[in-house]
Enzyme design. Structure first.
Site, PDB file in Angstrom:
ATOM      1  N   HIS A 250       9.509 -31.081   3.261  1.00  0.00           N
ATOM      2  CA  HIS A 250      10.633 -30.161   3.465  1.00  0.00           C
ATOM      3  C   HIS A 250      10.203 -28.691   3.359  1.00  0.00           C
ATOM      4  O   HIS A 250      10.511 -27.879   4.224  1.00  0.00           O
ATOM      5  CB  HIS A 250      11.743 -30.397   2.426  1.00  0.00           C
ATOM      6  CG  HIS A 250      12.170 -31.832   2.328  1.00  0.00           C
ATOM      7  ND1 HIS A 250      12.189 -32.681   3.411  1.00  0.00           N
ATOM      8  CD2 HIS A 250      12.611 -32.574   1.279  1.00  0.00           C
ATOM      9  CE1 HIS A 250      12.627 -33.877   3.022  1.00  0.00           C
ATOM     10  NE2 HIS A 250      12.871 -33.840   1.732  1.00  0.00           N
TER      11      HIS A 250
ATOM     12  N   GLU B   7      16.334 -27.671  -7.480  1.00  0.00           N
ATOM     13  CA  GLU B   7      17.382 -28.668  -7.709  1.00  0.00           C
ATOM     14  C   GLU B   7      17.750 -28.691  -9.181  1.00  0.00           C
ATOM     15  O   GLU B   7      16.898 -28.460 -10.039  1.00  0.00           O
ATOM     16  CB  GLU B   7      16.879 -30.052  -7.292  1.00  0.00           C
ATOM     17  CG  GLU B   7      16.628 -30.182  -5.805  1.00  0.00           C
ATOM     18  CD  GLU B   7      16.213 -31.600  -5.432  1.00  0.00           C
ATOM     19  OE1 GLU B   7      17.053 -32.323  -4.898  1.00  0.00           O
ATOM     20  OE2 GLU B   7      15.064 -31.967  -5.700  1.00  0.00           O
TER      21      GLU B   7
ATOM     22  N   LYS C 295      12.504 -29.785  -9.904  1.00  0.00           N
ATOM     23  CA  LYS C 295      13.652 -30.553 -10.390  1.00  0.00           C
ATOM     24  C   LYS C 295      14.092 -29.930 -11.707  1.00  0.00           C
ATOM     25  O   LYS C 295      13.287 -29.352 -12.430  1.00  0.00           O
ATOM     26  CB  LYS C 295      13.231 -31.998 -10.656  1.00  0.00           C
ATOM     27  CG  LYS C 295      12.755 -32.749  -9.427  1.00  0.00           C
ATOM     28  CD  LYS C 295      13.896 -33.441  -8.727  1.00  0.00           C
ATOM     29  CE  LYS C 295      13.442 -34.223  -7.522  1.00  0.00           C
ATOM     30  NZ  LYS C 295      14.552 -34.531  -6.604  1.00  0.00           N
TER      31      LYS C 295
ATOM     32  N   LYS D  65      19.262 -30.302   9.035  1.00  0.00           N
ATOM     33  CA  LYS D  65      20.288 -29.458   8.403  1.00  0.00           C
ATOM     34  C   LYS D  65      20.656 -28.321   9.356  1.00  0.00           C
ATOM     35  O   LYS D  65      19.766 -27.703   9.958  1.00  0.00           O
ATOM     36  CB  LYS D  65      19.761 -28.875   7.086  1.00  0.00           C
ATOM     37  CG  LYS D  65      19.628 -29.912   5.973  1.00  0.00           C
ATOM     38  CD  LYS D  65      19.124 -29.258   4.697  1.00  0.00           C
ATOM     39  CE  LYS D  65      18.770 -30.290   3.647  1.00  0.00           C
ATOM     40  NZ  LYS D  65      19.902 -30.830   2.910  1.00  0.00           N
TER      41      LYS D  65
ATOM     42  N   ARG E 269      16.705 -59.901   4.196  1.00  0.00           N
ATOM     43  CA  ARG E 269      16.340 -61.236   3.726  1.00  0.00           C
ATOM     44  C   ARG E 269      17.560 -62.122   3.444  1.00  0.00           C
ATOM     45  O   ARG E 269      17.588 -63.288   3.808  1.00  0.00           O
ATOM     46  CB  ARG E 269      15.523 -61.055   2.444  1.00  0.00           C
ATOM     47  CG  ARG E 269      14.862 -62.271   1.879  1.00  0.00           C
ATOM     48  CD  ARG E 269      13.842 -61.868   0.814  1.00  0.00           C
ATOM     49  NE  ARG E 269      14.290 -60.707   0.036  1.00  0.00           N
ATOM     50  CZ  ARG E 269      15.044 -60.775  -1.060  1.00  0.00           C
ATOM     51  NH1 ARG E 269      15.448 -61.933  -1.527  1.00  0.00           N
ATOM     52  NH2 ARG E 269      15.387 -59.683  -1.713  1.00  0.00           N
TER      53      ARG E 269
ATOM     54  N   LYS F  92      10.369 -40.867   5.330  1.00  0.00           N
ATOM     55  CA  LYS F  92       9.348 -40.500   4.363  1.00  0.00           C
ATOM     56  C   LYS F  92       9.452 -41.412   3.138  1.00  0.00           C
ATOM     57  O   LYS F  92      10.519 -41.999   2.959  1.00  0.00           O
ATOM     58  CB  LYS F  92       9.487 -39.023   3.977  1.00  0.00           C
ATOM     59  CG  LYS F  92      10.697 -38.717   3.094  1.00  0.00           C
ATOM     60  CD  LYS F  92      10.793 -37.257   2.834  1.00  0.00           C
ATOM     61  CE  LYS F  92      10.196 -36.890   1.509  1.00  0.00           C
ATOM     62  NZ  LYS F  92      11.112 -37.029   0.371  1.00  0.00           N
TER      63      LYS F  92
HETATM   64  C1  BG6 Z   1      14.463 -36.025  -0.723  1.00  0.00           C
HETATM   65  C2  BG6 Z   1      13.689 -36.132  -2.015  1.00  0.00           C
HETATM   66  O1  BG6 Z   1      13.600 -36.099   0.378  1.00  0.00           O
HETATM   67  O2  BG6 Z   1      15.156 -34.795  -0.687  1.00  0.00           O
HETATM   68  C3  BG6 Z   1      14.611 -35.954  -3.203  1.00  0.00           C
HETATM   69  O3  BG6 Z   1      13.045 -37.392  -2.085  1.00  0.00           O
HETATM   70  C4  BG6 Z   1      15.418 -34.675  -3.089  1.00  0.00           C
HETATM   71  O4  BG6 Z   1      13.850 -35.934  -4.411  1.00  0.00           O
HETATM   72  C5  BG6 Z   1      16.093 -34.623  -1.725  1.00  0.00           C
HETATM   73  O5  BG6 Z   1      16.374 -34.657  -4.126  1.00  0.00           O
HETATM   74  C6  BG6 Z   1      16.777 -33.287  -1.508  1.00  0.00           C
HETATM   75  O6  BG6 Z   1      17.550 -33.341  -0.337  1.00  0.00           O
HETATM   76  P1  BG6 Z   1      18.833 -32.430  -0.175  1.00  0.00           P
HETATM   77  O7  BG6 Z   1      19.296 -32.694   1.215  1.00  0.00           O
HETATM   78  O8  BG6 Z   1      19.805 -32.848  -1.229  1.00  0.00           O
HETATM   79  O9  BG6 Z   1      18.361 -31.033  -0.385  1.00  0.00           O
END
Ligand code: BG6
Length: 478
Positions: free
Chosen positions: A229, A205, A329, A171, A24, A137
């Site tokens: 994932h 994570e 998380k 990956k 924009r 996504k």
């Molecule tokens: C993303 C999620 O798709 O993948 C995040 O929205 C997540 O919440 C991330 O932290 C993890 O990706 P990676 O590559 O760091 O494992």
């Protein structure tokens, strides 16, 4: 942009490559280039950036201002792209990358089409100009919305032109799953219900929602990570050998796995799925807030930041072998891994100190500390027969060095080449949602039950341990 820059460093881009930002705000080409340079300097895996290379690369960067709704944006874009075709020899090849909220897809695609910016599908390698679109996504928030999005995309693009990104598939270690399984003769004969006791897949994570409270309140970890994932990891682990590496051959096999997943009935979901939400706790010695204390999160939020499931793949190969999967998380450690636990030996020849010999475990470490380890039992040196678990451990870093390409480098390059194997097909995304929708139906039915809490920095709620304990098993502590 860092991924594109790194592709330029590895000389994977054609010299006439050009990238055009569209947004924009009014902005000069130079201002946009400066912003991109800053982004690349901060986030490129190769630092510092090479000034000579950047100078060459940035010649291909330019900018067009305009709103998504206004047809003039697309007329300007078209004129600009045609000018680039002349100046840089981009040959009318177009890859549109929609880094926008899904609600904007419809209007953008309609306008692209009406401006004559979408060529019909062409065969890769035929020399005819091609048009493709990359979509990020979240691809919908349930089956219904995913179908609506797919229909919207389908009104402008043929499925062969659509590249849905699940960055996990880019990956290195995830790509290696197929190589490991199908380029070695040793493991495939064992990869079935005769030899495998169960499989554990973990996507853990340490980070919390990182300022994305608003987004997380709409998604939760099940939709953010499991639906895409984690299910992709499950598919690559469980699928049958494809007949080739062609995109559809691989994706057909993944879809079959998704269709065979159980449980689907609401009552079964309750027995097989545990969710959780992080409370205050300590991660690496630092106190961190509870999910409900994060910005933009409701004080009584019932969103899941952890989920564990017992999943069955109902087919000949995997009948009776549970796949325990979990994602969360603010867990104790960042680790993504797939562990195949083999059956115990049928007869206890040796007396092990704790009464049992540990089963063999094959662990594929997706990240960090990328590698593959096989645990087995040996005799400790000495006069007595004392058994000890040891591991054969392959480490990517030691074997190949640590500067591996980022997922996006491979994915962007593949989309430019028209190579769709590492992207999700329409039916695949819909099957993923169809499975996850069942879980949400069950959760909605118990709308008043808040998810159990777990302290940040731990391995999730104790109910997740009970899920495995009921089967006489335990989660691995990676
Ligand atoms: C993303 C999620 O798709 O993948 C995040 O929205 C997540 O919440 C991330 O932290 C993890 O990706 P990676 O590559 O760091 O494992």
């Amino acid at each position: 942009m860092p991924a594109l820059y790194n592709l330029a460093v590895s000389r994977s881009l054609p010299s006439g490559f050009a990238v055009v930002g569209v947004a924009r705000r009014e902005k000069s080409h130079d201002a946009f280039r400066a912003e991109m340079k800053e982004g690349v300097s901060s986030f490129s895996r190769r630092k510092p950036i090479d000034p000579a290379l950047w100078q060459d690369f940035e010649r291909g960067i330019s900018y067009v201002a305009g709103t998504f709704e206004n047809p003039k944006t697309y007329a300007d874009l078209r004129a600009h792209l045609e000018q680039l075709d002349g100046e840089r020899g981009t040959a009318k090849n177009r890859l549109f990358y929609l880094a926008v909220p899904p609600a904007e897809f419809g209007v953008i695609m309609k306008n692209l089409k009406e401006a004559g910016l979408v060529a019909p599908p062409s065969t890769p390698g035929s020399g005819a100009p091609w048009t493709r679109v990359i979509i990020e996504k979240p691809f919908g928030h349930d089956l219904e919305s995913a179908k609506v999005l797919n229909d919207t995309v389908g009104q402008t693009f043929d499925e062969s032109q659509v590249f849905r990104i699940d960055h996990y598939l880019g990956k290195e270690t995830v790509q290696n799953l197929l190589v490991f399984r199908f380029a070695n003769s040793l493991f495939e004969p064992l990869w079935n219900r005769e030899h495998v006791d169960h499989v554990q897949i973990t996507v853990a994570e340490e980070i919390g929602v990182e300022g994305r409270g608003k987004f997380y309140e709409q998604t939760g970890v099940t939709k953010d990570i499991v639906e895409n994932h984690l299910m992709q990891l499950l598919c690559l682990t469980a699928m049958e050998p494809p007949i080739s590496l062609a995109a559809d051959a691989v994706r057909d096999e993944k879809v079959k796995v998704l269709r065979s997943l159980r449980p689907r009935e609401r009552s079964m979901v309750q027995e097989n799925v545990v969710r959780g939400q992080y409370a205050r706790g300590y991660v690496k010695g630092d106190e961190v807030p509870a999910y409900r204390e994060e910005p933009d999160v409701a004080k009584d939020s019932r969103i899941d930041t952890y989920v564990a499931m017992r999943v069955h793949v109902d087919n000949w190969r995997w009948g009776g072998v549970p796949f325990y999967v979990r994602a969360g998380k603010r867990l104790a450690r960042r680790v993504t891994e797939i562990a195949i636990q083999f059956k115990k030996v049928p007869h206890g020849l040796f007396r092990a100190p704790d009464g049992g010999i540990s089963p063999n475990v094959l662990t594929m470490r997706i990240q960090p500390d990328e590698g593959i380890a096989l645990r087995f039992t040996t005799k400790e040196p000495g006069q007595a027969t004392i058994l000890r678990d040891v591991a054969m451990d392959f480490r990517y870093g030691a074997a190949f060095g640590s500067n591996t390409p980022e997922a996006y480098e491979r994915l962007l390059l593949d989309s430019m080449r028209g190579e769709a194997t590492l992207f999700t097909r329409r039916d695949e995304v819909e099957e993923q949602w169809s499975y996850i929708d069942n879980v949400f139906d069950a959760w909605r039915a118990e709308a008043n039950a808040p998810p159990p809490l777990y302290a940040a920095g731990t391995w999730g709620p104790e109910q997740a341990d009970d899920l495995l304990a009921r089967d006489g098993r335990r989660w691995r502590r990676p």
